[in-house]
Each structure stands twice: as structure tokens, then as C-alpha cells.
Design a protein around this motif. Structure first.
Motif, mmCIF file in Angstrom:
data_model
loop_
_atom_site.group_PDB
_atom_site.id
_atom_site.type_symbol
_atom_site.label_atom_id
_atom_site.label_comp_id
_atom_site.label_asym_id
_atom_site.label_seq_id
_atom_site.Cartn_x
_atom_site.Cartn_y
_atom_site.Cartn_z
ATOM 1 N N PHE A 31 0.836 -1.201 0.000
ATOM 2 C CA PHE A 31 0.000 0.000 0.000
ATOM 3 C C PHE A 31 0.875 1.256 0.000
ATOM 4 N N LYS A 32 1.919 1.265 0.849
ATOM 5 C CA LYS A 32 2.816 2.418 0.873
ATOM 6 C C LYS A 32 3.523 2.598 -0.460
ATOM 7 N N LEU A 33 3.963 1.497 -1.051
ATOM 8 C CA LEU A 33 4.668 1.565 -2.325
ATOM 9 C C LEU A 33 3.733 2.019 -3.440
ATOM 10 N N LYS A 34 2.536 1.470 -3.482
ATOM 11 C CA LYS A 34 1.573 1.810 -4.521
ATOM 12 C C LYS A 34 1.224 3.300 -4.500
ATOM 13 N N ASN A 35 1.185 3.881 -3.328
ATOM 14 C CA ASN A 35 0.804 5.285 -3.179
ATOM 15 C C ASN A 35 1.999 6.206 -2.961
ATOM 16 N N TRP A 37 4.065 7.906 -4.978
ATOM 17 C CA TRP A 37 4.043 9.174 -5.708
ATOM 18 C C TRP A 37 2.809 9.988 -5.353
ATOM 19 N N LYS A 38 1.705 9.313 -5.112
ATOM 20 C CA LYS A 38 0.464 10.010 -4.756
ATOM 21 C C LYS A 38 0.628 10.782 -3.451
ATOM 22 N N PHE A 39 1.284 10.189 -2.453
ATOM 23 C CA PHE A 39 1.521 10.863 -1.175
ATOM 24 C C PHE A 39 2.404 12.087 -1.342
ATOM 25 N N ARG A 40 3.198 12.137 -2.384
ATOM 26 C CA ARG A 40 4.098 13.265 -2.629
ATOM 27 C C ARG A 40 3.506 14.284 -3.611
ATOM 28 N N GLY A 41 2.273 14.045 -4.047
ATOM 29 C CA GLY A 41 1.601 14.979 -4.939
ATOM 30 C C GLY A 41 2.077 14.905 -6.379
ATOM 31 N N ILE A 42 2.671 13.784 -6.768
ATOM 32 C CA ILE A 42 3.178 13.622 -8.133
ATOM 33 C C ILE A 42 2.241 12.676 -8.878
ATOM 34 N N PRO A 46 -1.928 4.387 -12.925
ATOM 35 C CA PRO A 46 -2.253 3.422 -11.874
ATOM 36 C C PRO A 46 -1.351 2.195 -11.967
ATOM 37 N N THR A 47 -1.085 1.579 -10.817
ATOM 38 C CA THR A 47 -0.195 0.426 -10.770
ATOM 39 C C THR A 47 -0.982 -0.855 -10.551
ATOM 40 N N THR A 48 -0.334 -1.980 -10.825
ATOM 41 C CA THR A 48 -0.935 -3.278 -10.560
ATOM 42 C C THR A 48 -0.173 -3.964 -9.434
ATOM 43 N N GLY A 80 5.450 10.028 -11.869
ATOM 44 C CA GLY A 80 6.111 8.896 -11.241
ATOM 45 C C GLY A 80 5.521 7.571 -11.680
ATOM 46 N N ILE A 81 6.375 6.569 -11.828
ATOM 47 C CA ILE A 81 5.932 5.213 -12.163
ATOM 48 C C ILE A 81 6.664 4.225 -11.247
ATOM 49 N N LEU A 82 6.170 3.003 -11.239
ATOM 50 C CA LEU A 82 6.813 1.922 -10.499
ATOM 51 C C LEU A 82 7.161 0.806 -11.470
ATOM 52 N N GLU A 83 8.386 0.344 -11.406
ATOM 53 C CA GLU A 83 8.793 -0.850 -12.150
ATOM 54 C C GLU A 83 9.017 -1.929 -11.105
ATOM 55 N N GLY A 84 8.001 -2.706 -10.853
ATOM 56 C CA GLY A 84 8.052 -3.639 -9.736
ATOM 57 C C GLY A 84 8.037 -2.824 -8.464
ATOM 58 N N GLU A 85 9.099 -2.910 -7.665
ATOM 59 C CA GLU A 85 9.208 -2.089 -6.458
ATOM 60 C C GLU A 85 10.123 -0.893 -6.650
ATOM 61 N N ARG A 86 10.668 -0.723 -7.844
ATOM 62 C CA ARG A 86 11.574 0.397 -8.124
ATOM 63 C C ARG A 86 10.754 1.640 -8.458
ATOM 64 N N LYS A 87 10.976 2.703 -7.690
ATOM 65 C CA LYS A 87 10.283 3.963 -7.901
ATOM 66 C C LYS A 87 11.073 4.781 -8.919
#
Length: 115
Positions: A31-35, A37-42, A46-48, A80-87
Motif C-alpha cells: 500500500f505504501k509503495l503503490k501510493n 508518488w500520490k503521497f508526494r503529490g506527483i 495506476p499500478t498493478t 512517477g511510475i513503479l517498475e516492480g518495487e523500483r520507484k
């Protein structure tokens, strides 16, 4: 109930509690990882679960650069995007990139290895 069966039940309960605890911790981490960029206003796509946005990069029907161009049109010059767990922070803003790579290179020294 004898001593051995009581001990087996206790072991089963302990293993079950550990599994539940690890599942909870993983979901919290996800949950923290998925959000992130959202928590930082960027903004960002959407991620899977587990893969983040990596599944869209691995899509053989579409070139990776075209996907990035589409996201840039949709989310702006910085997103911002996520590649697996890489921000990953993606930017096409040249002033921002010059600030990061030239003026503040002593702070932002890590770079992603390109393929």
C-alpha cells in the motif's frame, strides 16, 4: 488430549499467526509503495499488484518509448511510475533535468542502468 497433540496445535497456531503477520506486513508495504508518488503529490499511471507499471513496459505489442510519450501527454512533464518495487521519476522538463543533473549532481548521484 495428550502432550504431543497439544504441542502440534500450538505449533500450527504459531505458524498461522506468523503467516497472517507477514501477509499484513506485505500488504502494508505494498500500500505504501503503490501510493508513493500520490503521497508526494506527483501524478502517474495506476499500478498493478507486484508489477507496478512494469507490465506495460513489457508489452511486446507496444514500444516502451510510445508508452512513455502517452503518459507524458496524460500526466505532464514530470510523473512517477513503479517498475516492480523500483520507484522512478520520469521527466521531460529540460530545466528540471539541468537542475538535477548539473547543478545538484552531488546530491542525485545514482542513475538507473539503461538496457
Amino acid at each position: 488430549m495428550n502432550y504431543k497433540s497439544g504441542k502440534k496445535q500450538n505449533n500450527f497456531k504459531n505458524v498461522f499467526i506468523l503467516i497472517i503477520l507477514f501477509a499484513f506486513l506485505y500488504l502494508y508495504h505494498y500500500f505504501k509503495l503503490k501510493n508513493y508518488w500520490k503521497f508526494r503529490g506527483i501524478p502517474g499511471p495506476p499500478t498493478t499488484f507486484i508489477l507496478g507499471n512494469l507490465h506495460e513496459h513489457l508489452n511486446t505489442k507496444r514500444v516502451n518509448v510510445l508508452q512513455l510519450q502517452e503518459w507524458t501527454k496524460k500526466y505532464g512533464k514530470i510523473y512517477g511510475i513503479l517498475e516492480g518495487e523500483r520507484k522512478m521519476l520520469v521527466s521531460t522538463d529540460l530545466d528540471f533535468l539541468q537542475e538535477i543533473f548539473v547543478k545538484k549532481s552531488h546530491i542525485f548521484h545514482g542513475r538507473r542502468v539503461s538496457f
